[in-house]
Design an enzyme around this catalytic site. Structure first.
Site, PDB file in Angstrom:
ATOM      1  CG  ASP A   1      16.945 -19.517 -33.502  1.00  0.00           C
ATOM      2  OD1 ASP A   1      17.336 -19.928 -34.467  1.00  0.00           O
ATOM      3  OD2 ASP A   1      16.950 -18.321 -33.135  1.00  0.00           O
ATOM      4  NE  ARG A   2      16.915 -27.137 -26.400  1.00  0.00           N
ATOM      5  CZ  ARG A   2      17.329 -26.728 -25.094  1.00  0.00           C
ATOM      6  NH1 ARG A   2      18.385 -25.821 -25.101  1.00  0.00           N
ATOM      7  NH2 ARG A   2      17.079 -27.411 -24.094  1.00  0.00           N
TER       8      ARG A   2
END
Length: 306
Positions: free
Chosen positions: A146-147
């Site tokens: 995930d970012r």
């Protein structure tokens, strides 16, 4: 043309500052010309801007032939173009390369940096930064983070061996370990295992747990108790989206600064003051080419500041 063949087409446009050209196939349609199609397909870019890109030779077909605004729309044509954003928020946190050989590259990703171009990020992504830094045009992530998550990411840059490394994840032959800061739960006995059935939830970006046969499994242990918070070691056996975040929240231990679990909060936009306290600490696997044991460890650390 089959979908499998479409995925393998080589771009006639060169990589530019780490950004590889994107492409779109033309299907059934009655567009008067390519310009009208591109403006409708990508409404965030005006017709005038598409026309300017065409004049610069930045929109071409599979043979590298420049397409002009009045080029006819022909079903089966593959159009290559550079994806650009009018404004992209700079991400000041830097990635590092932990390892590189003729097949793979291993990077240590900072919080807030997306792995691949998506949404409002193109150049400010791990993939584009690494392509620009190394010149490896065939660089592709073997898995994603995930970012909001920091840590170790494995890339392939050799087309001939990419599938061999990808199969490690499909066979669950890749041992991944995460660390997280989350509330202390003295009433629970560790180590413990969380198994559940995960499905898409609401909002669409989130996952949720439902009754049914488990399709996700995470092993959790306490590394250190820090008072109200503890440092946890997490070993995901499966690789569902947001698996660790959802499992921790379901156990009453939401990861510090998690904006999605247990409750999805309003978008933080460009606020980078409260990083999610989740780190992909290490990856370990037997190299399918050499037979050697590979072990890569993030050089980052979690540091919660209330």
């Amino acid at each position: 043309m089959s979908r499998s063949k479409r995925r393998k087409v080589a771009s006639p446009l060169p990589m530019r500052d780490g950004v590889s050209a994107s492409h779109v196939w033309l299907g059934e349609g009655n567009w008067p010309n390519v310009l009208a199609f591109m403006a409708a397909r990508f409404p965030a870019v005006s017709e005038a801007e598409w026309a300017a890109r065409m004049e610069r030779g930045e929109v071409v077909d599979l043979e590298g032939t420049r397409l002009r605004p009045d080029s006819p729309y022909r079903r089966g044509t593959c159009i290559f173009y550079y994806r650009e954003l009018a404004h992209e928020t700079p991400i000041t946190f830097a990635e590092t390369i932990l390892y590189q050989d003729e097949h793979i590259l291993v990077a240590d990703k900072p919080h807030f940096l997306p792995v691949i171009p998506t949404g409002r990020f193109v150049r400010e992504t791990l993939l584009v930064r690494l392509k620009h830094k190394t010149g490896l045009s065939d660089l592709t992530p073997i898995h994603r983070l995930d970012r909001e998550t920091a840590g170790v990411v494995l890339f392939s840059h050799n087309l001939a061996t990419r599938g061999i490394y990808q199969s490690l994840f499909q066979k669950r032959a890749m041992d991944k370990v995460y660390e997280a800061l989350a509330p202390t739960r003295p009433d629970l006995t560790f180590p413990l295992v969380r198994r559940s059935r995960m499905v898409d939830g609401e909002p669409f970006i989130c996952m949720t747990e439902v009754e049914g046969e488990p399709n996700s499994e995470t092993h959790i242990e306490v590394l250190e108790c820090l008072g109200e918070l503890s440092l946890y070691r997490l070993h995901p056996v499966t690789g569902r989206k947001h698996q660790i975040r959802l499992h921790m929240a379901a156990l009453g231990m939401p990861i510090v600064n998690d904006a999605f679990y247990p409750v999805a909060l309003p978008c933080k936009g460009d606020d980078v003051s409260r990083p999610l306290q989740l780190l992909a600490r290490e990856i370990r696997f037997t190299d399918p080419i050499t037979g050697a044991m590979r072990h890569f460890v993030s050089e980052r650390s979690l540091n919660f500041v209330p």
